[in-house]
Design a protein around this motif. Structure first.
Motif, PDB file in Angstrom:
ATOM      1  N   TYR A   1       1.582   2.203 -34.677  1.00 48.15           N
ATOM      2  CA  TYR A   1       2.801   2.039 -35.467  1.00 48.15           C
ATOM      3  C   TYR A   1       3.130   0.560 -35.632  1.00 48.15           C
ATOM      4  N   ASP A   2       2.962  -0.207 -34.578  1.00 43.15           N
ATOM      5  CA  ASP A   2       3.199  -1.647 -34.698  1.00 43.15           C
ATOM      6  C   ASP A   2       2.241  -2.265 -35.712  1.00 43.15           C
ATOM      7  N   GLY A   3       1.005  -1.798 -35.738  1.00 43.07           N
ATOM      8  CA  GLY A   3       0.046  -2.294 -36.724  1.00 43.07           C
ATOM      9  C   GLY A   3       0.492  -1.984 -38.144  1.00 43.07           C
ATOM     10  N   ILE A   4       1.056  -0.810 -38.338  1.00 43.73           N
ATOM     11  CA  ILE A   4       1.583  -0.434 -39.657  1.00 43.73           C
ATOM     12  C   ILE A   4       2.740  -1.357 -40.036  1.00 43.73           C
ATOM     13  N   LEU A   5       3.641  -1.587 -39.087  1.00 46.30           N
ATOM     14  CA  LEU A   5       4.811  -2.426 -39.369  1.00 46.30           C
ATOM     15  C   LEU A   5       4.428  -3.870 -39.642  1.00 46.30           C
ATOM     16  N   GLU A   6       3.347  -4.324 -39.049  1.00 47.22           N
ATOM     17  CA  GLU A   6       2.892  -5.710 -39.240  1.00 47.22           C
ATOM     18  C   GLU A   6       2.065  -5.884 -40.503  1.00 47.22           C
ATOM     19  N   ASP A   7       1.613  -4.801 -41.108  1.00 45.91           N
ATOM     20  CA  ASP A   7       0.748  -4.877 -42.287  1.00 45.91           C
ATOM     21  C   ASP A   7       1.607  -5.090 -43.538  1.00 45.91           C
ATOM     22  N   PRO A   8       1.506  -6.264 -44.158  1.00 47.30           N
ATOM     23  CA  PRO A   8       2.350  -6.530 -45.329  1.00 47.30           C
ATOM     24  C   PRO A   8       1.999  -5.683 -46.550  1.00 47.30           C
ATOM     25  N   SER A   9       0.811  -5.092 -46.586  1.00 47.75           N
ATOM     26  CA  SER A   9       0.444  -4.264 -47.738  1.00 47.75           C
ATOM     27  C   SER A   9       1.106  -2.893 -47.689  1.00 47.75           C
ATOM     28  N   ILE A  10       1.539  -2.457 -46.514  1.00 46.49           N
ATOM     29  CA  ILE A  10       2.205  -1.157 -46.366  1.00 46.49           C
ATOM     30  C   ILE A  10       3.697  -1.354 -46.575  1.00 46.49           C
ATOM     31  N   GLU A  11       4.225  -0.689 -47.601  1.00 48.53           N
ATOM     32  CA  GLU A  11       5.629  -0.857 -47.976  1.00 48.53           C
ATOM     33  C   GLU A  11       6.527   0.265 -47.468  1.00 48.53           C
ATOM     34  N   MET A  12       5.929   1.417 -47.142  1.00 54.61           N
ATOM     35  CA  MET A  12       6.725   2.589 -46.784  1.00 54.61           C
ATOM     36  C   MET A  12       6.078   3.327 -45.623  1.00 54.61           C
ATOM     37  N   VAL A  13       6.901   3.839 -44.715  1.00 48.75           N
ATOM     38  CA  VAL A  13       6.413   4.691 -43.641  1.00 48.75           C
ATOM     39  C   VAL A  13       7.017   6.080 -43.815  1.00 48.75           C
ATOM     40  N   LEU A  14       6.176   7.078 -43.689  1.00 53.98           N
ATOM     41  CA  LEU A  14       6.591   8.476 -43.816  1.00 53.98           C
ATOM     42  C   LEU A  14       6.497   9.103 -42.427  1.00 53.98           C
ATOM     43  N   ILE A  15       7.634   9.379 -41.844  1.00 54.56           N
ATOM     44  CA  ILE A  15       7.696   9.816 -40.453  1.00 54.56           C
ATOM     45  C   ILE A  15       7.631  11.340 -40.367  1.00 54.56           C
ATOM     46  N   MET A  16       6.645  11.813 -39.623  1.00 56.52           N
ATOM     47  CA  MET A  16       6.429  13.256 -39.423  1.00 56.52           C
ATOM     48  C   MET A  16       6.238  13.535 -37.940  1.00 56.52           C
ATOM     49  N   THR A  17       7.186  13.116 -37.168  1.00 56.55           N
ATOM     50  CA  THR A  17       7.122  13.254 -35.714  1.00 56.55           C
ATOM     51  C   THR A  17       8.283  14.123 -35.245  1.00 56.55           C
ATOM     52  N   PRO A  18       8.295  14.528 -33.971  1.00 52.27           N
ATOM     53  CA  PRO A  18       9.422  15.318 -33.465  1.00 52.27           C
ATOM     54  C   PRO A  18      10.749  14.558 -33.583  1.00 52.27           C
ATOM     55  N   ALA A  19      11.812  15.290 -33.819  1.00 49.39           N
ATOM     56  CA  ALA A  19      13.140  14.708 -34.050  1.00 49.39           C
ATOM     57  C   ALA A  19      13.581  13.691 -32.999  1.00 49.39           C
TER      58      ALA A  19
ATOM     59  N   LYS B   1      14.495   2.921 -37.017  1.00 53.68           N
ATOM     60  CA  LYS B   1      15.094   1.620 -36.752  1.00 53.68           C
ATOM     61  C   LYS B   1      14.038   0.511 -36.827  1.00 53.68           C
ATOM     62  N   LYS B   2      12.900   0.710 -36.158  1.00 58.61           N
ATOM     63  CA  LYS B   2      11.835  -0.299 -36.179  1.00 58.61           C
ATOM     64  C   LYS B   2      11.295  -0.495 -37.600  1.00 58.61           C
ATOM     65  N   GLY B   3      11.173   0.594 -38.341  1.00 58.59           N
ATOM     66  CA  GLY B   3      10.681   0.504 -39.710  1.00 58.59           C
ATOM     67  C   GLY B   3      11.610  -0.289 -40.607  1.00 58.59           C
ATOM     68  N   ILE B   4      12.887  -0.010 -40.511  1.00 57.01           N
ATOM     69  CA  ILE B   4      13.876  -0.724 -41.325  1.00 57.01           C
ATOM     70  C   ILE B   4      13.925  -2.201 -40.942  1.00 57.01           C
ATOM     71  N   LEU B   5      13.922  -2.488 -39.645  1.00 52.58           N
ATOM     72  CA  LEU B   5      13.963  -3.882 -39.197  1.00 52.58           C
ATOM     73  C   LEU B   5      12.705  -4.645 -39.612  1.00 52.58           C
ATOM     74  N   ALA B   6      11.608  -3.933 -39.824  1.00 62.73           N
ATOM     75  CA  ALA B   6      10.370  -4.568 -40.278  1.00 62.73           C
ATOM     76  C   ALA B   6      10.342  -4.717 -41.799  1.00 62.73           C
ATOM     77  N   GLY B   7      11.386  -4.225 -42.478  1.00 64.17           N
ATOM     78  CA  GLY B   7      11.477  -4.367 -43.927  1.00 64.17           C
ATOM     79  C   GLY B   7      10.748  -3.287 -44.709  1.00 64.17           C
ATOM     80  N   LYS B   8      10.477  -2.163 -44.078  1.00 63.70           N
ATOM     81  CA  LYS B   8       9.775  -1.074 -44.751  1.00 63.70           C
ATOM     82  C   LYS B   8      10.770  -0.062 -45.315  1.00 63.70           C
ATOM     83  N   HIS B   9      10.361   0.636 -46.365  1.00 69.65           N
ATOM     84  CA  HIS B   9      11.079   1.825 -46.816  1.00 69.65           C
ATOM     85  C   HIS B   9      10.697   2.911 -45.822  1.00 69.65           C
ATOM     86  N   VAL B  10      11.648   3.755 -45.455  1.00 71.83           N
ATOM     87  CA  VAL B  10      11.390   4.773 -44.440  1.00 71.83           C
ATOM     88  C   VAL B  10      11.766   6.140 -44.974  1.00 71.83           C
ATOM     89  N   GLY B  11      10.866   7.101 -44.809  1.00 74.39           N
ATOM     90  CA  GLY B  11      11.144   8.481 -45.176  1.00 74.39           C
ATOM     91  C   GLY B  11      10.880   9.383 -43.999  1.00 74.39           C
TER      92      GLY B  11
END
Length: 107
Positions: free
Chosen positions: A60-78, A86-96
Motif C-alpha cells: 500500500y505504501d508503494g501505491i501511495l508513493e507511485d505518482p502514476s497512480i491517481e486513485m485507490v479502490l479499497i476492497m478490504t474489511p470495514a 486517511k493515508k490515501g487522502i494525505l498522499a493526494g490520491k482519490h479514494v473509493g
C-alpha cells in the motif's frame, strides 16, 4: 462525437474474492479508468491477482508513493477503512471504498 479522455490510473487495495468482480466490472464499465496495480495484506494474494490481471503487485505504501497512480479502490474489511482512506487522502490520491458496508467502524 465523444471526446477522448485520459485514463485515470488506479490501484486495487485488497485482493480477496470480491476483487475479481470489481476488476472485471471496472474494466468493462469505466473506460476512463485503468487498474495498474494491487496490494493485499498477504503479498502472495497481491502477486496472484497481479499475475491474473496483468498488473503490478506492491505494498500500500508503494501505491501511495507511485505518482502514476491517481486513485485507490479499497476492497478490504470495514475495520481497515479509516486508516487506508486517511493515508490515501494525505498522499493526494482519490479514494473509493468499493463495498456495500460501513465506510468505517471506528475512528
Amino acid at each position: 462525437m465523444e471526446k477522448h479522455r485520459r485514463k485515470m490510473k488506479a490501484a486495487l487495495v485488497g485482493c480477496g474474492q470480491i476483487s475479481e468482480v470489481y476488476f472485471n466490472n471496472i474494466q468493462k464499465r469505466f473506460t476512463n479508468l485503468e487498474i495498474t496495480a494491487c496490494c493485499a495484506a498477504h503479498f502472495e494474494s497481491a502477486q496472484k491477482a497481479a499475475a491474473k490481471y496483468g498488473i503490478h503487485a506492491c505494498t500500500y505504501d508503494g501505491i501511495l508513493e507511485d505518482p502514476s497512480i491517481e486513485m485507490v479502490l479499497i476492497m478490504t474489511p470495514a475495520p481497515t477503512h479509516y486508516e487506508l482512506v486517511k493515508k490515501g487522502i494525505l498522499a493526494g490520491k482519490h479514494v473509493g471504498i468499493m463495498i456495500f458496508c460501513p465506510a468505517c467502524t471506528a475512528f
